[in-house]
Design a protein around this motif. Structure first.
Motif, PDB file in Angstrom:
ATOM      1  N   MET A 191       0.700  -1.174   0.044  1.00  0.00           N
ATOM      2  CA  MET A 191      -0.030  -0.029  -0.004  1.00  0.00           C
ATOM      3  C   MET A 191       1.011   1.221   0.149  1.00  0.00           C
ATOM      4  SD  MET A 191      -3.067   1.490   2.905  1.00  0.00           S
ATOM      5  CE  MET A 191      -1.268   1.960   3.974  1.00  0.00           C
ATOM      6  N   ASP A 192       0.545   2.285  -0.665  1.00  0.00           N
ATOM      7  CA  ASP A 192       1.214   3.727  -0.627  1.00  0.00           C
ATOM      8  C   ASP A 192       0.675   4.483   0.399  1.00  0.00           C
ATOM      9  OD1 ASP A 192       2.202   6.101  -1.297  1.00  0.00           O
ATOM     10  OD2 ASP A 192       1.625   6.033  -3.533  1.00  0.00           O
ATOM     11  N   ALA A 193       1.716   4.609   1.447  1.00  0.00           N
ATOM     12  CA  ALA A 193       1.354   5.263   2.531  1.00  0.00           C
ATOM     13  C   ALA A 193       1.034   6.577   2.503  1.00  0.00           C
ATOM     14  CB  ALA A 193       2.522   5.078   3.525  1.00  0.00           C
ATOM     15  N   ASN A 194       1.660   7.356   1.453  1.00  0.00           N
ATOM     16  CA  ASN A 194       1.379   8.681   1.054  1.00  0.00           C
ATOM     17  C   ASN A 194       0.129   8.835   0.449  1.00  0.00           C
ATOM     18  OD1 ASN A 194       4.001   9.626   2.154  1.00  0.00           O
ATOM     19  ND2 ASN A 194       4.833   9.326   0.189  1.00  0.00           N
ATOM     20  N   ALA A 195      -0.347   7.894  -0.517  1.00  0.00           N
ATOM     21  CA  ALA A 195      -1.588   8.218  -1.021  1.00  0.00           C
ATOM     22  C   ALA A 195      -2.630   7.982  -0.035  1.00  0.00           C
ATOM     23  CB  ALA A 195      -1.700   7.178  -2.345  1.00  0.00           C
ATOM     24  N   PHE A 196      -2.416   6.979   1.031  1.00  0.00           N
ATOM     25  CA  PHE A 196      -3.393   6.809   2.037  1.00  0.00           C
ATOM     26  C   PHE A 196      -3.691   7.979   2.788  1.00  0.00           C
ATOM     27  CE2 PHE A 196      -4.225   5.979   6.473  1.00  0.00           C
ATOM     28  CZ  PHE A 196      -5.387   5.208   6.562  1.00  0.00           C
ATOM     29  N   ALA A 197      -2.443   8.441   3.256  1.00  0.00           N
ATOM     30  CA  ALA A 197      -2.811   9.899   4.134  1.00  0.00           C
ATOM     31  C   ALA A 197      -3.323  11.063   3.162  1.00  0.00           C
ATOM     32  CB  ALA A 197      -1.130  10.089   4.447  1.00  0.00           C
ATOM     33  N   ALA A 198      -3.072  10.882   2.241  1.00  0.00           N
ATOM     34  CA  ALA A 198      -3.958  12.063   1.401  1.00  0.00           C
ATOM     35  C   ALA A 198      -5.364  11.944   1.262  1.00  0.00           C
ATOM     36  CB  ALA A 198      -2.985  12.218  -0.065  1.00  0.00           C
ATOM     37  N   ALA A 199      -5.602  10.707   1.031  1.00  0.00           N
ATOM     38  CA  ALA A 199      -6.808  10.375   0.796  1.00  0.00           C
ATOM     39  C   ALA A 199      -7.655  10.395   2.173  1.00  0.00           C
ATOM     40  CB  ALA A 199      -6.962   8.720   0.299  1.00  0.00           C
ATOM     41  N   LYS A 200      -7.075   9.873   3.118  1.00  0.00           N
ATOM     42  CA  LYS A 200      -7.748  10.144   4.503  1.00  0.00           C
ATOM     43  C   LYS A 200      -7.986  11.498   4.674  1.00  0.00           C
ATOM     44  CE  LYS A 200      -7.349   9.103   9.546  1.00  0.00           C
ATOM     45  NZ  LYS A 200      -6.350   8.643  10.494  1.00  0.00           N
ATOM     46  N   ASP A 201      -6.995  12.575   4.627  1.00  0.00           N
ATOM     47  CA  ASP A 201      -7.265  13.698   4.651  1.00  0.00           C
ATOM     48  C   ASP A 201      -8.442  14.484   3.821  1.00  0.00           C
ATOM     49  OD1 ASP A 201      -5.117  13.993   6.325  1.00  0.00           O
ATOM     50  OD2 ASP A 201      -3.491  14.857   5.128  1.00  0.00           O
ATOM     51  N   ASP A 202      -8.350  13.979   2.606  1.00  0.00           N
ATOM     52  CA  ASP A 202      -9.663  14.293   1.959  1.00  0.00           C
ATOM     53  C   ASP A 202     -10.811  13.804   2.645  1.00  0.00           C
ATOM     54  OD1 ASP A 202      -7.970  15.374  -0.103  1.00  0.00           O
ATOM     55  OD2 ASP A 202      -8.318  13.844  -1.439  1.00  0.00           O
ATOM     56  N   LEU A 203     -10.982  12.660   2.868  1.00  0.00           N
ATOM     57  CA  LEU A 203     -12.329  12.134   3.590  1.00  0.00           C
ATOM     58  C   LEU A 203     -12.573  12.889   4.769  1.00  0.00           C
ATOM     59  CD1 LEU A 203     -14.325  10.157   4.072  1.00  0.00           C
ATOM     60  CD2 LEU A 203     -12.893   8.710   5.240  1.00  0.00           C
ATOM     61  N   LEU A 204     -11.440  13.231   5.796  1.00  0.00           N
ATOM     62  CA  LEU A 204     -11.812  14.131   6.656  1.00  0.00           C
ATOM     63  C   LEU A 204     -12.212  15.528   6.494  1.00  0.00           C
ATOM     64  CD1 LEU A 204      -8.734  13.018   9.133  1.00  0.00           C
ATOM     65  CD2 LEU A 204     -11.430  12.687   9.551  1.00  0.00           C
ATOM     66  N   THR A 205     -11.710  16.025   5.142  1.00  0.00           N
ATOM     67  CA  THR A 205     -12.194  17.273   4.790  1.00  0.00           C
ATOM     68  C   THR A 205     -13.512  17.195   4.622  1.00  0.00           C
ATOM     69  OG1 THR A 205      -9.919  17.798   4.039  1.00  0.00           O
ATOM     70  CG2 THR A 205     -11.995  19.105   3.276  1.00  0.00           C
ATOM     71  N   PHE A 206     -14.083  16.362   3.705  1.00  0.00           N
ATOM     72  CA  PHE A 206     -15.579  16.199   3.471  1.00  0.00           C
ATOM     73  C   PHE A 206     -16.405  15.862   4.664  1.00  0.00           C
ATOM     74  CE2 PHE A 206     -13.728  15.395  -0.740  1.00  0.00           C
ATOM     75  CZ  PHE A 206     -13.955  16.606  -1.414  1.00  0.00           C
ATOM     76  N   VAL A 207     -15.803  15.007   5.472  1.00  0.00           N
ATOM     77  CA  VAL A 207     -16.749  14.783   6.530  1.00  0.00           C
ATOM     78  C   VAL A 207     -16.986  15.995   7.500  1.00  0.00           C
ATOM     79  CG1 VAL A 207     -16.805  13.640   8.730  1.00  0.00           C
ATOM     80  CG2 VAL A 207     -16.199  12.307   7.017  1.00  0.00           C
ATOM     81  N   ASN A 208     -15.889  16.737   7.646  1.00  0.00           N
ATOM     82  CA  ASN A 208     -15.805  17.996   8.292  1.00  0.00           C
ATOM     83  C   ASN A 208     -16.729  19.121   7.798  1.00  0.00           C
ATOM     84  OD1 ASN A 208     -14.466  17.804  10.822  1.00  0.00           O
ATOM     85  ND2 ASN A 208     -12.757  17.443   9.679  1.00  0.00           N
ATOM     86  N   ASN A 209     -16.744  19.084   6.228  1.00  0.00           N
ATOM     87  CA  ASN A 209     -17.451  19.893   5.503  1.00  0.00           C
ATOM     88  C   ASN A 209     -19.198  19.532   5.790  1.00  0.00           C
ATOM     89  OD1 ASN A 209     -17.875  22.157   3.591  1.00  0.00           O
ATOM     90  ND2 ASN A 209     -17.826  20.534   1.881  1.00  0.00           N
ATOM     91  N   GLY A 210     -19.200  18.281   5.449  1.00  0.00           N
ATOM     92  CA  GLY A 210     -20.727  17.956   5.921  1.00  0.00           C
ATOM     93  C   GLY A 210     -21.259  18.376   7.105  1.00  0.00           C
ATOM     94  N   ILE A 211     -20.337  18.169   8.108  1.00  0.00           N
ATOM     95  CA  ILE A 211     -20.812  18.836   9.530  1.00  0.00           C
ATOM     96  C   ILE A 211     -21.150  20.039   9.559  1.00  0.00           C
ATOM     97  CG2 ILE A 211     -19.915  19.051  12.187  1.00  0.00           C
ATOM     98  CD1 ILE A 211     -18.727  16.266  11.777  1.00  0.00           C
ATOM     99  N   GLN A 212     -20.288  21.147   9.199  1.00  0.00           N
ATOM    100  CA  GLN A 212     -20.612  22.305   8.989  1.00  0.00           C
ATOM    101  C   GLN A 212     -21.855  22.969   8.329  1.00  0.00           C
ATOM    102  OE1 GLN A 212     -16.831  24.553   8.051  1.00  0.00           O
ATOM    103  NE2 GLN A 212     -16.065  24.204   9.827  1.00  0.00           N
ATOM    104  N   ILE A 213     -21.978  22.237   7.173  1.00  0.00           N
ATOM    105  CA  ILE A 213     -23.071  22.476   6.429  1.00  0.00           C
ATOM    106  C   ILE A 213     -24.425  21.973   7.012  1.00  0.00           C
ATOM    107  CG2 ILE A 213     -24.521  21.972   4.222  1.00  0.00           C
ATOM    108  CD1 ILE A 213     -21.841  21.234   3.107  1.00  0.00           C
ATOM    109  N   ARG A 214     -24.640  20.908   7.702  1.00  0.00           N
ATOM    110  CA  ARG A 214     -25.510  20.561   8.436  1.00  0.00           C
ATOM    111  C   ARG A 214     -25.755  21.426   9.831  1.00  0.00           C
ATOM    112  NH1 ARG A 214     -25.069  19.464  13.473  1.00  0.00           N
ATOM    113  NH2 ARG A 214     -23.231  18.233  12.909  1.00  0.00           N
ATOM    114  N   GLN A 215     -24.632  21.775  10.529  1.00  0.00           N
ATOM    115  CA  GLN A 215     -24.797  22.799  11.541  1.00  0.00           C
ATOM    116  C   GLN A 215     -25.459  24.038  10.885  1.00  0.00           C
ATOM    117  OE1 GLN A 215     -20.824  23.107  12.776  1.00  0.00           O
ATOM    118  NE2 GLN A 215     -21.151  21.640  14.476  1.00  0.00           N
TER     119      GLN A 215
END
Length: 194
Positions: free
Chosen positions: A66-90
């Protein structure tokens, strides 16, 4: 948050100026319901990005090694969208007109989002542990979209049909938020949007 507010304002302005308010939607209560419905549509668009992030993470984790750098970047993207969704819902909860039928559904989405955030933050890069979490997140995000589709209908109850999601209405989807890392107070960092 400013970027989200601007996106909603642009979306609403375009819909209002194009005559999106029908005959039965000229009351202030229906105009407020339409604003809420468009905010819920923004959350649905964000949830689709969450789903795409899970698919990307699953693809990265299926490779050996597994490409650890690609994993870290993809996890950051996921967290960005999850946090974005929380702010939109708020924001949606803050603008929900008193007595609107979507109130209870938005509270359910809030509880689900906390679980999704915790699951997303728990991703470690270990496929043996993370594959089950990603499957859970995929199901949770699909369920969240269904919940918000119901919230959309509830928001517009008594005011006519709900507006089409932003992408279907010819409007651009919300732009990806800028990231910043903040201390959560629980000993770990969390990516938030500005």
């Amino acid at each position: 948050m400013a970027r989200l507010t601007v996106s909603i304002a642009l979306l609403l302005g375009a819909m209002l100026s194009s005559g999106a308010l029908g005959q039965g939607m000229s009351t202030p209560g229906c105009e407020q319901a339409l604003i809420l419905a468009n905010g819920i549509n923004l959350n649905i668009e964000d949830q689709k990005q969450e789903q795409a992030s899970v698919v990307k993470l699953q693809a990265i984790m299926s490779k050996n090694p597994m490409d650890a750098n690609a994993f870290a970047a993809a996890k950051d993207d996921l967290l960005t969208f999850v946090n974005n969704g929380i702010q939109i819902r708020q924001m949606n909860q803050a603008i929900t007109p008193r007595g609107n039928k979507a109130t209870a559904g938005l509270a359910k989405v809030a509880n689900a989002q906390l679980d999704e955030l915790n699951l997303s933050m728990s991703l470690s890069g270990n496929p043996a542990q993370d594959n089950k979490t990603l499957q859970t997140l995929a199901g949770d995000f699909a369920g969240g979209i269904m919940a918000n589709m119901q919230n959309l209908m509830d928001a517009m109850a008594g005011c006519g049909p709900a507006p089409a999601p932003a992408a279907q209405a010819g409007m651009p989807p919300p732009s990806p938020p800028r990231n910043k890392t903040v201390e959560t107070g629980m000993g770990s960092n969390m990516t938030m949007v500005e």
